[in-house]
Design a protein around this motif. Sequence first.
Motif, PDB file in Angstrom:
ATOM      1  N   GLN A  56      72.470  12.578 -11.605  1.00  0.00           N
ATOM      2  CA  GLN A  56      73.450  11.580 -12.045  1.00  0.00           C
ATOM      3  C   GLN A  56      74.818  11.777 -11.378  1.00  0.00           C
ATOM      4  N   ARG A  58      76.342  14.505 -10.745  1.00  0.00           N
ATOM      5  CA  ARG A  58      77.087  15.669 -11.236  1.00  0.00           C
ATOM      6  C   ARG A  58      76.698  16.929 -10.475  1.00  0.00           C
ATOM      7  N   ASP A 108      77.237  13.667 -20.577  1.00  0.00           N
ATOM      8  CA  ASP A 108      75.882  13.275 -20.221  1.00  0.00           C
ATOM      9  C   ASP A 108      74.890  13.863 -21.219  1.00  0.00           C
TER      10      ASP A 108
END
Length: 217
Positions: A56, A58, A108
């Motif tokens: 995602q 990250r 998240d």
Amino acid sequence: MNFEKARFNMIEQQIRPWDVLDTSVLDLLAVVKREDFVPAALRDKAFTDVELPLGQGRHALPPRVEARWMQELQVKRHEKVLEIGTGTGYLAALLGYKVQQVFTVERDAALAAQARESLRRAGVLNVTVVEGDGAKGLPGEAPFDVILLSGSVHQVPQVLLDQLKVGGRLGAIVGDEPAMVASITYRTGEREYKRENLFETVVERLPGFEAGSQFTF
């Protein structure tokens, strides 16, 4: 892969050369198993000097930055700590070994769940993973002795500084690429703060801390 050899090499070749010489921090890095906190497919790369991808968009902080924060913040056994940006949960685990209680906020949901499980498997019981918006801090648990932003921000939001105890400190990497600086802001009074710049580095921006959306003291 020989994880113990890789861990030793990480400490000697990455951490020490970055001026991390506190023996209590170095000993802790030898004990807490970083490979158990990274995605399974990246275990062999757990000790490399990079921001490992977590999905995602990250990334995890590099080991040298994590170690430097542990040294510079000088956390103590009686303290309560708030971390913003849990990521893998590894830095929260390091903090958990040194302080009384850690709250770590992750935006998240999948990362929060993975970190929670990694901490459970590692037997770190004094770390609470909270899924939520780290830009708001955790006012229900404030005040904190220490707040650490595990990523970069354009500015430090006042709402987080307000959650420090008087005498507390907040660590953050502030600025925009290519010029960022790690600093500690000390709360010296009800409305007084003092900032100390520590070292230059560039790391990923924390979600929710985009340029222009925050306020400084």
